[in-house]
Design a protein around this motif. Structure first.
Motif, PDB file in Angstrom:
ATOM      1  N   LEU A  64       0.822  -1.181   0.088  1.00 36.96           N
ATOM      2  CA  LEU A  64       0.150   0.005   0.058  1.00 36.96           C
ATOM      3  C   LEU A  64       0.823   1.353   0.070  1.00 36.96           C
ATOM      4  CD1 LEU A  64      -2.617  -1.058   2.578  1.00 36.96           C
ATOM      5  CD2 LEU A  64      -3.047  -0.850  -0.232  1.00 36.96           C
ATOM      6  N   GLY A  65       1.955   1.324   0.835  1.00 34.49           N
ATOM      7  CA  GLY A  65       2.970   2.271   0.712  1.00 34.49           C
ATOM      8  C   GLY A  65       3.578   2.465  -0.631  1.00 34.49           C
ATOM      9  N   THR A  66       3.894   1.598  -1.192  1.00 33.81           N
ATOM     10  CA  THR A  66       4.637   1.680  -2.603  1.00 33.81           C
ATOM     11  C   THR A  66       3.642   1.989  -3.654  1.00 33.81           C
ATOM     12  OG1 THR A  66       6.143   0.050  -2.184  1.00 33.81           O
ATOM     13  CG2 THR A  66       5.661   0.169  -4.328  1.00 33.81           C
ATOM     14  N   ALA A  67       2.316   1.520  -3.515  1.00 30.01           N
ATOM     15  CA  ALA A  67       1.273   2.135  -4.251  1.00 30.01           C
ATOM     16  C   ALA A  67       1.151   3.593  -4.482  1.00 30.01           C
ATOM     17  CB  ALA A  67      -0.172   1.307  -4.214  1.00 30.01           C
ATOM     18  N   PHE A  68       0.959   4.241  -3.210  1.00 33.07           N
ATOM     19  CA  PHE A  68       0.872   5.567  -3.159  1.00 33.07           C
ATOM     20  C   PHE A  68       2.090   6.286  -3.611  1.00 33.07           C
ATOM     21  CE2 PHE A  68       2.639   8.866  -0.673  1.00 33.07           C
ATOM     22  CZ  PHE A  68       1.761   9.899  -0.700  1.00 33.07           C
ATOM     23  N   SER A  69       3.205   5.757  -3.227  1.00 32.89           N
ATOM     24  CA  SER A  69       4.554   6.422  -3.786  1.00 32.89           C
ATOM     25  C   SER A  69       4.796   6.548  -5.142  1.00 32.89           C
ATOM     26  CB  SER A  69       5.767   5.701  -3.016  1.00 32.89           C
ATOM     27  OG  SER A  69       5.682   5.945  -1.478  1.00 32.89           O
ATOM     28  N   LEU A  70       4.355   5.407  -5.738  1.00 38.50           N
ATOM     29  CA  LEU A  70       4.566   5.246  -7.177  1.00 38.50           C
ATOM     30  C   LEU A  70       3.643   5.950  -7.896  1.00 38.50           C
ATOM     31  CD1 LEU A  70       6.533   3.605  -8.798  1.00 38.50           C
ATOM     32  CD2 LEU A  70       4.747   1.913  -9.365  1.00 38.50           C
ATOM     33  N   VAL A 251      16.729  11.023   0.298  1.00 37.02           N
ATOM     34  CA  VAL A 251      15.723  11.606   1.066  1.00 37.02           C
ATOM     35  C   VAL A 251      14.316  10.805   1.100  1.00 37.02           C
ATOM     36  CG1 VAL A 251      14.139  13.399   1.678  1.00 37.02           C
ATOM     37  CG2 VAL A 251      16.324  13.750   0.825  1.00 37.02           C
ATOM     38  N   VAL A 252      13.857  10.415  -0.056  1.00 33.60           N
ATOM     39  CA  VAL A 252      12.352   9.823  -0.226  1.00 33.60           C
ATOM     40  C   VAL A 252      12.523   8.283   0.366  1.00 33.60           C
ATOM     41  CG1 VAL A 252      10.751   9.282  -1.824  1.00 33.60           C
ATOM     42  CG2 VAL A 252      11.891  11.472  -1.870  1.00 33.60           C
ATOM     43  N   TRP A 253      13.740   7.645  -0.159  1.00 40.51           N
ATOM     44  CA  TRP A 253      14.012   6.413   0.261  1.00 40.51           C
ATOM     45  C   TRP A 253      13.863   6.072   1.590  1.00 40.51           C
ATOM     46  CZ3 TRP A 253      14.789   2.176  -3.173  1.00 40.51           C
ATOM     47  CH2 TRP A 253      15.192   0.756  -2.455  1.00 40.51           C
ATOM     48  N   THR A 254      14.656   6.915   2.586  1.00 39.22           N
ATOM     49  CA  THR A 254      14.494   6.870   4.015  1.00 39.22           C
ATOM     50  C   THR A 254      13.284   7.239   4.511  1.00 39.22           C
ATOM     51  OG1 THR A 254      16.957   7.247   3.972  1.00 39.22           O
ATOM     52  CG2 THR A 254      15.884   7.514   5.800  1.00 39.22           C
ATOM     53  N   LEU A 255      12.845   8.457   4.286  1.00 38.24           N
ATOM     54  CA  LEU A 255      11.592   8.827   4.878  1.00 38.24           C
ATOM     55  C   LEU A 255      10.294   7.888   4.566  1.00 38.24           C
ATOM     56  CD1 LEU A 255      10.023  11.366   6.179  1.00 38.24           C
ATOM     57  CD2 LEU A 255       9.753  12.224   3.887  1.00 38.24           C
ATOM     58  N   ASN A 256      10.211   7.127   3.280  1.00 37.03           N
ATOM     59  CA  ASN A 256       9.271   6.132   3.048  1.00 37.03           C
ATOM     60  C   ASN A 256       9.146   5.242   4.093  1.00 37.03           C
ATOM     61  OD1 ASN A 256       7.984   7.620   0.981  1.00 37.03           O
ATOM     62  ND2 ASN A 256       8.578   6.294  -0.467  1.00 37.03           N
ATOM     63  N   TYR A 386      10.628   9.930  -5.743  1.00 34.94           N
ATOM     64  CA  TYR A 386       9.460   8.640  -5.269  1.00 34.94           C
ATOM     65  C   TYR A 386       9.634   7.767  -6.268  1.00 34.94           C
ATOM     66  CZ  TYR A 386       7.902  11.317  -1.470  1.00 34.94           C
ATOM     67  OH  TYR A 386       7.534  12.047  -0.225  1.00 34.94           O
ATOM     68  N   PHE A 387       9.908   7.878  -7.477  1.00 31.93           N
ATOM     69  CA  PHE A 387       9.928   6.673  -8.370  1.00 31.93           C
ATOM     70  C   PHE A 387      10.844   5.891  -8.044  1.00 31.93           C
ATOM     71  CE2 PHE A 387      11.556   4.446 -12.196  1.00 31.93           C
ATOM     72  CZ  PHE A 387      10.701   3.833 -12.593  1.00 31.93           C
ATOM     73  N   ALA A 388      11.936   6.174  -7.457  1.00 27.54           N
ATOM     74  CA  ALA A 388      12.755   5.230  -6.995  1.00 27.54           C
ATOM     75  C   ALA A 388      12.613   4.904  -5.553  1.00 27.54           C
ATOM     76  CB  ALA A 388      14.388   5.600  -6.936  1.00 27.54           C
ATOM     77  N   GLY A 389      12.146   6.000  -4.756  1.00 22.77           N
ATOM     78  CA  GLY A 389      11.786   5.831  -3.206  1.00 22.77           C
ATOM     79  C   GLY A 389      10.621   4.805  -3.027  1.00 22.77           C
ATOM     80  N   SER A 390       9.767   4.574  -4.132  1.00 19.97           N
ATOM     81  CA  SER A 390       8.648   3.980  -4.241  1.00 19.97           C
ATOM     82  C   SER A 390       8.772   2.406  -3.698  1.00 19.97           C
ATOM     83  CB  SER A 390       7.567   4.120  -5.307  1.00 19.97           C
ATOM     84  OG  SER A 390       8.152   3.616  -6.348  1.00 19.97           O
TER      85      SER A 390
END
Length: 420
Positions: A64-70, A251-256, A386-390
């Motif tokens: 669900l987190g990845t669906a949002f981020s992507l 930033v996004v990878w860690t924050l997610n 966010y594409f990578a961080g998703s």
């Protein structure tokens, strides 16, 4: 004619010192950003209850987190373009209203596809918030204040998750996890209505004095200010754009990971009770909020001190230092597993540098392009991040489900931060 009426102001609006209207506008951006991240964090707060009631797994929560981020990543590109094309106000209000509705829809879900639909809609409508906020700051603040202003509103991405755990945990214990999502949705709609009623551009806000407007438009201290209009597609050909994207991946990878899994992580490893879980979860994000504010402030001050370098070059140096510190702290999170105080401290330091690096990143677009493309460039930077961080929430969920440990995901996060 509109610009002339906006600049030639009545005598009653003249003051000896700049006013503070721009800081009130910044307060609106901070509040909206906090709600934005409270909505994102709500899934992690509700996760233990959703797992118990509906039989979901950590991998499901990560998905669900990845669906949002992507979704959020891909909709960054049209969101930034629309903000530059239609203006900040209509895009911001529509986004805030509809992402609040998407949050409330989580309350009626019973199956994974229900929750997946809600998180996808949340990703679509939250996508304009950061690039549009950067555009508003570029419109309301002179170059010498933008770093600090960005640090303040972007700190909402940490203050939101900081206040969310105790508040949302209280709501869940008192009313249930479904009611929590509804209350969050109503709060967002109230703020959207307030923004629609009160927000104006600087030239058309009758509260802005002639002195403050002149202060906002001052550019004499910024000899490196960008000029000219760059076609949208040409932004993708600039090396600086891709350097910004890579920096934002860390930033996004860690924050997610933290936004999606921090409460669940503390609950799994240390069996922290619900009443205390909210407060312990708040600590690292609160420290991250301080990091965002100090990062923006330090960026502004450092750029003034290093007068022989362009502000952009100074920010690159600062970002490199913050990125290295973030990588080290991410490793500490992993190796201190089993020691609660040490691990909570390492998490707090990781989010401190994450917040600081984010503030530097969002202050860069206004250094690279003119105001007509600030939101567009910021959205490209955020898209890449966010594409990578998703991948990080999904990958973390899979690794935790398969290994029963959070060590590997955080060491992997350190590698990502160090490489970017």
């Amino acid at each position: 004619m509109t610009n002339q009426r906006a600049v030639v102001l009545p005598e009653g609006r003249l003051r000896k010192s700049p006013g503070r209207v721009r800081w009130w506008v910044l307060g609106w951006l901070l509040a909206a950003m906090m709600i934005n991240y409270m909505d994102r964090s709500s899934l992690s707060i509700a996760a233990p209850h959703m797992i118990d009631e509906l039989g979901l797994t950590a991998a499901d929560i990560g998905l669900l987190g990845t669906a949002f981020s992507l979704t959020y990543a891909f909709f960054q590109l049209p969101a930034g373009w629309l903000s530059d094309r239609l203006g900040a106000k209509p895009v911001y209000i529509i986004a805030l209203g509809f992402w609040s509705i998407a949050t409330a829809l989580m309350a009626v879900g019973h199956h994974m596809w229900h929750f997946m639909t809600s998180r996808v809609l949340l990703g679509i409508f939250e996508s304009p918030v950061s690039p549009t906020s950067a555009k508003i700051v570029a419109e309301w603040f002179p170059p010498r204040e933008r770093g600090a202003a960005v640090g303040v509103y972007d700190s909402g991405s940490k203050w939101g998750p900081a206040v969310a755990p105790p508040i949302l945990t209280y709501l869940i214990l008192g009313f249930g996890w479904r009611a929590m999502f509804i209350i969050l949705g109503v709060l967002g709609i109230v703020v959207a209505i307030g923004f629609w009623v009160f927000y104006r551009s600087p030239e058309h806000d009758r509260r802005v004095s002639a002195t403050e407007l002149a202060h906002i438009r001052a550019r004499e201290e910024d000899s490196h200010a960008p000029v000219g209009h760059i076609p949208w597609l040409r932004l993708f050909t600039q090396p600086q754009t891709w350097a910004m994207v890579l920096g934002f991946v860390a930033v996004v990878w860690t924050l997610n990971i933290f936004v999606t899994f921090l409460p669940l992580m503390l609950n799994d490893i240390y069996s922290v009770a619900d009443a205390a879980l909210g407060w312990y979860t708040a600590i690292p994000f609160a420290v991250g909020g301080v990091g965002g504010i100090l990062g923006g402030w330090f960026t502004t001050k450092y750029s003034k001190i290093r007068t022989h370098l362009a502000p952009l070059a100074c920010k690159r140096q600062i970002a490199a230092v913050y990125g290295a510190a973030l990588a080290i702290c991410s490793i500490l999170v992993g190796i201190t597993t089993g020691h609660f105080t040490l691990q909570l401290s390492a998490m707090s330091l990781a989010l401190f540098f994450c917040g600081a690096l984010s503030a530097v990143g969002w202050s860069i677009p206004a250094d690279v392009v003119a105001g007509s493309r600030v939101a567009s460039l910021g959205s490209i930077q955020n898209f890449g991040g966010y594409f990578a961080g998703s991948l990080s929430p999904w990958l973390t969920g899979v690794l935790v489900t398969s290994t029963g440990s959070y060590l590997v995901p955080f060491v992997l996060g350190a590698v990502v931060a160090g490489d970017c």
